[in-house]
Motif scaffolding. Structure first.
Motif, PDB file in Angstrom:
ATOM      1  N   ALA A  63       0.860  -1.181   0.000  1.00  0.00           N
ATOM      2  CA  ALA A  63       0.000   0.000   0.000  1.00  0.00           C
ATOM      3  C   ALA A  63       0.896   1.231   0.000  1.00  0.00           C
ATOM      4  N   LEU A  64       0.384   2.316  -0.537  1.00  0.00           N
ATOM      5  CA  LEU A  64       1.087   3.593  -0.479  1.00  0.00           C
ATOM      6  C   LEU A  64       0.213   4.580   0.272  1.00  0.00           C
ATOM      7  N   ALA A  65       0.768   5.190   1.306  1.00  0.00           N
ATOM      8  CA  ALA A  65       0.081   6.252   2.035  1.00  0.00           C
ATOM      9  C   ALA A  65       0.740   7.580   1.682  1.00  0.00           C
ATOM     10  N   LEU A  66      -0.052   8.621   1.694  1.00  0.00           N
ATOM     11  CA  LEU A  66       0.418   9.945   1.291  1.00  0.00           C
ATOM     12  C   LEU A  66      -0.065  10.961   2.314  1.00  0.00           C
ATOM     13  N   MET A  67       0.872  11.703   2.894  1.00  0.00           N
ATOM     14  CA  MET A  67       0.532  12.729   3.876  1.00  0.00           C
ATOM     15  C   MET A  67       1.215  14.038   3.518  1.00  0.00           C
ATOM     16  N   ARG A  68       0.546  15.120   3.787  1.00  0.00           N
ATOM     17  CA  ARG A  68       1.082  16.444   3.504  1.00  0.00           C
ATOM     18  C   ARG A  68       1.344  17.167   4.812  1.00  0.00           C
ATOM     19  N   ALA A  69       2.558  17.719   4.939  1.00  0.00           N
ATOM     20  CA  ALA A  69       2.931  18.538   6.086  1.00  0.00           C
ATOM     21  C   ALA A  69       3.154  19.962   5.588  1.00  0.00           C
ATOM     22  N   ASP A  70       2.290  20.873   5.967  1.00  0.00           N
ATOM     23  CA  ASP A  70       2.411  22.274   5.569  1.00  0.00           C
ATOM     24  C   ASP A  70       3.117  23.063   6.664  1.00  0.00           C
ATOM     25  N   GLY A  71       4.190  23.738   6.298  1.00  0.00           N
ATOM     26  CA  GLY A  71       4.965  24.510   7.259  1.00  0.00           C
ATOM     27  C   GLY A  71       6.419  24.085   7.229  1.00  0.00           C
ATOM     28  N   PRO A  72       7.248  24.699   8.080  1.00  0.00           N
ATOM     29  CA  PRO A  72       8.691  24.387   8.084  1.00  0.00           C
ATOM     30  C   PRO A  72       8.969  23.031   8.730  1.00  0.00           C
ATOM     31  N   VAL A  73       9.256  22.034   7.921  1.00  0.00           N
ATOM     32  CA  VAL A  73       9.453  20.671   8.419  1.00  0.00           C
ATOM     33  C   VAL A  73      10.910  20.445   8.796  1.00  0.00           C
ATOM     34  N   GLU A  74      11.127  19.962   9.998  1.00  0.00           N
ATOM     35  CA  GLU A  74      12.469  19.636  10.483  1.00  0.00           C
ATOM     36  C   GLU A  74      12.682  18.133  10.289  1.00  0.00           C
ATOM     37  N   HIS A  75      13.619  17.772   9.444  1.00  0.00           N
ATOM     38  CA  HIS A  75      13.783  16.373   9.056  1.00  0.00           C
ATOM     39  C   HIS A  75      14.124  15.468  10.237  1.00  0.00           C
ATOM     40  N   GLY A  76      14.963  15.926  11.149  1.00  0.00           N
ATOM     41  CA  GLY A  76      15.319  15.089  12.288  1.00  0.00           C
ATOM     42  C   GLY A  76      14.117  14.780  13.163  1.00  0.00           C
ATOM     43  N   ALA A  77      13.283  15.773  13.411  1.00  0.00           N
ATOM     44  CA  ALA A  77      12.085  15.563  14.213  1.00  0.00           C
ATOM     45  C   ALA A  77      11.112  14.633  13.504  1.00  0.00           C
ATOM     46  N   LEU A  78      11.044  14.751  12.172  1.00  0.00           N
ATOM     47  CA  LEU A  78      10.142  13.886  11.421  1.00  0.00           C
ATOM     48  C   LEU A  78      10.596  12.433  11.499  1.00  0.00           C
ATOM     49  N   ALA A  79      11.896  12.182  11.366  1.00  0.00           N
ATOM     50  CA  ALA A  79      12.409  10.813  11.465  1.00  0.00           C
ATOM     51  C   ALA A  79      12.128  10.228  12.848  1.00  0.00           C
ATOM     52  N   THR A  80      12.307  11.035  13.879  1.00  0.00           N
ATOM     53  CA  THR A  80      12.025  10.577  15.238  1.00  0.00           C
ATOM     54  C   THR A  80      10.545  10.261  15.411  1.00  0.00           C
ATOM     55  N   ALA A  81       9.695  11.106  14.834  1.00  0.00           N
ATOM     56  CA  ALA A  81       8.248  10.897  14.946  1.00  0.00           C
ATOM     57  C   ALA A  81       7.819   9.614  14.233  1.00  0.00           C
ATOM     58  N   LEU A  82       8.442   9.296  13.099  1.00  0.00           N
ATOM     59  CA  LEU A  82       8.110   8.063  12.396  1.00  0.00           C
ATOM     60  C   LEU A  82       8.422   6.842  13.255  1.00  0.00           C
ATOM     61  N   SER A  83       9.549   6.858  13.937  1.00  0.00           N
ATOM     62  CA  SER A  83       9.889   5.755  14.836  1.00  0.00           C
ATOM     63  C   SER A  83       8.892   5.667  15.987  1.00  0.00           C
ATOM     64  N   ALA A  84       8.422   6.831  16.468  1.00  0.00           N
ATOM     65  CA  ALA A  84       7.467   6.847  17.578  1.00  0.00           C
ATOM     66  C   ALA A  84       6.131   6.227  17.166  1.00  0.00           C
ATOM     67  N   VAL A  85       5.694   6.476  15.942  1.00  0.00           N
ATOM     68  CA  VAL A  85       4.438   5.884  15.480  1.00  0.00           C
ATOM     69  C   VAL A  85       4.577   4.370  15.361  1.00  0.00           C
ATOM     70  N   ALA A  86       5.716   3.907  14.844  1.00  0.00           N
ATOM     71  CA  ALA A  86       5.953   2.464  14.753  1.00  0.00           C
ATOM     72  C   ALA A  86       5.994   1.824  16.133  1.00  0.00           C
ATOM     73  N   ALA A  87       6.542   2.539  17.116  1.00  0.00           N
ATOM     74  CA  ALA A  87       6.582   2.010  18.473  1.00  0.00           C
ATOM     75  C   ALA A  87       5.174   1.918  19.067  1.00  0.00           C
ATOM     76  N   ARG A  88       4.316   2.838  18.699  1.00  0.00           N
ATOM     77  CA  ARG A  88       2.946   2.836  19.247  1.00  0.00           C
ATOM     78  C   ARG A  88       2.126   1.689  18.667  1.00  0.00           C
ATOM     79  N   HIS A  89       2.269   1.419  17.375  1.00  0.00           N
ATOM     80  CA  HIS A  89       1.383   0.455  16.716  1.00  0.00           C
ATOM     81  C   HIS A  89       2.086  -0.877  16.493  1.00  0.00           C
ATOM     82  N   GLU A  90       1.602  -1.895  17.154  1.00  0.00           N
ATOM     83  CA  GLU A  90       2.222  -3.205  17.057  1.00  0.00           C
ATOM     84  C   GLU A  90       2.187  -3.755  15.632  1.00  0.00           C
ATOM     85  N   ALA A  91       1.168  -3.369  14.850  1.00  0.00           N
ATOM     86  CA  ALA A  91       1.064  -3.866  13.479  1.00  0.00           C
ATOM     87  C   ALA A  91       2.273  -3.477  12.642  1.00  0.00           C
ATOM     88  N   LEU A  92       2.938  -2.367  13.000  1.00  0.00           N
ATOM     89  CA  LEU A  92       4.072  -1.878  12.225  1.00  0.00           C
ATOM     90  C   LEU A  92       5.405  -2.461  12.688  1.00  0.00           C
TER      91      LEU A  92
END
Length: 432
Positions: free
Chosen positions: A34-63
């Motif tokens: 599957a392909l998911a697509l999300m839009r982030a409007d505003g000044p995106v900080e890449h390091g914070a985004l990478a950390t947030a992706l790991s946090a979502v995977a930690a929250r959801h056992e399916a991932l």
């Protein structure tokens, strides 16, 4: 079965087994992604985004679940939280097709290792587009909305330097059908689909349709169109007139369009339906079942009402997983996809915008990246009230080059069905 302190082990669900088998038949096939697509409007900080992706995977056992076979059974092992690979940084303006190719180029998804998704980011002057390539075993359409909401929560913490720990969303043990329930449901499907026909190939196409392995591995061609808000309003009015869901009006229009292009009758259309319980509204996973709907007589009075009745009969049997429905009611042997060869999906849930510190994150609709049928149509209600329609067919199939014709026929049939309702008082049969 033994279990380590940090690893929880459960039997895989029927839907998970279905995708695992699909992966064994056609490894790395796009139909399993599957392909998911999300839009982030505003000044995106890449390091914070990478950390947030790991946090979502930690929250959801399916991932973070590995799928392994032991003692003849498929088990899912929920792995402890871990950092996910950093996002793949893509050029600004990268589209869905190129993003999918880049994210899946190295075959980084691995069921046995629990590597179930890979993210990519394409930054631009106003923000960033976040792409997520995910194995379907862990992700359905509604999962995209949940992922966007949790990504926003985690990013809001990470961008301020806080630890973006989100509460873990544990998965429930899949409920098993009792033997008598399974037998009753199998009988229901055998009776309902007895004598159902395959969808004829379109036009003058000769020879067999694509086999299931070929479908799973094929790249898709697609055509899209946007129907004005007035059409969607008319569809809802027709649904009220007929005492049914707007979904039935759309499905009836597709059935009539397929019949017009192929001359077929009595065929089935597959359609995904939510299999989420009330307590799974915030859980990522593949919590969807695909049901065949046998098209009734599509001409003459009451076509929409007959499709509505057929759809309800299918939903009655929705507790039986799709692969068991096919085994119970396979209409013919052969290499073609059994029971249904066309697929219809409709997305009309709210796509919320989520505050994430200095940015705002929202999920965007995206069509399938792999073939789940010989011809497939996805209709999405957009915020403006318009309907975005995407028709897809595998390359080198009899439907290649006919997606635009399907969209035109679908549009025409919708207008006919809705115009007919406008000329008849409620409660009277509708002549088409």
């Amino acid at each position: 079965m033994s279990d380590e302190a940090t690893v929880r082990v459960q039997r895989a669900s029927a839907l998970e087994r279905q995708f695992w088998v699909g992966e064994q038949i056609a490894p790395s096939a796009r139909a399993n992604r599957a392909l998911a697509l999300m839009r982030a409007d505003g000044p995106v900080e890449h390091g914070a985004l990478a950390t947030a992706l790991s946090a979502v995977a930690a929250r959801h056992e399916a991932l973070r679940t590995a799928f392994v076979v032991e003692r003849g059974e498929l088990w899912r092992k929920v792995l402890p939280p871990r950092e996910v690979p950093p996002p793949l940084y893509l050029p600004a303006g990268t589209g869905g097709h190129d993003a999918t190719a880049a994210l899946l180029a190295d075959d980084s998804l691995d069921l046995a290792a629990g590597r179930l998704f890979r993210a990519g980011v394409a930054s631009d002057d106003t923000g960033a587009t976040v792409y997520l390539a995910v194995h379907h075993i862990a992700f359905d359409g509604m999962s995209q909305e949940i992922f966007a909401a949790d990504l926003a929560r985690a990013y809001a913490l990470a961008v301020t330097g806080e630890d973006p720990v989100l509460p873990v969303r544990e998965r429930a043990e899949p409920a098993a059908l009792a033997p008598d329930q399974r037998a009753e449901l199998a009988t229901h499907w055998r009776t309902m689909l007895d004598g159902a026909a395959d969808l004829p190939l379109p036009g003058s196409a000769a020879g067999p349709g694509p086999g299931q392995r070929q479908l799973a591995q094929a790249e898709l061609t697609e055509e899209s169109s946007e129907l004005p808000a007035a059409i969607w309003q008319a569809v809802r009015a027709r649904a009220r007139h007929s005492g049914c869901s707007p979904y039935a009006v759309l499905l009836a229009a597709l059935g009539r369009a397929l019949a017009e292009l192929t001359g077929g009758a009595g065929f089935c259309v597959g359609t995904p339906v939510a299999a989420r319980t009330a307590g799974q509204s915030d859980e990522i996973g593949y919590l969807t079942n695909t049901l065949p709907v046998r098209m009734p007589e599509l001409s003459g009075p009451g076509a929409v009402e007959r499709v509505w009745g057929a759809l309800r009969e299918s939903v009655i049997g929705s507790a039986l997983p799709c692969d068991e429905i096919i085994r119970a009611a396979r209409t013919a042997s052969g290499r073609r996809m059994p029971v249904y060869q066309a697929l219809f999906a409709f997305e009309n849930w709210e796509r919320a915008e989520h505050a994430a510190g200095p940015v705002r994150i929202r999920a965007l609709p995206v069509p399938p990246v792999g073939g789940h049928a010989e011809i497939q149509l996805q209709v999405t209600e957009l915020p403006a009230g318009t309907l975005h329609c995407v028709a897809q067919a595998p390359l080198s199939s009899p439907w290649q080059g006919r997606s635009a014709a399907l969209l035109r026929a679908f549009d025409d049939e919708l207008r006919l069905l809705c115009a007919d309702a406008a000329t008849r008082p409620p409660g009277q049969e509708n002549t088409v």
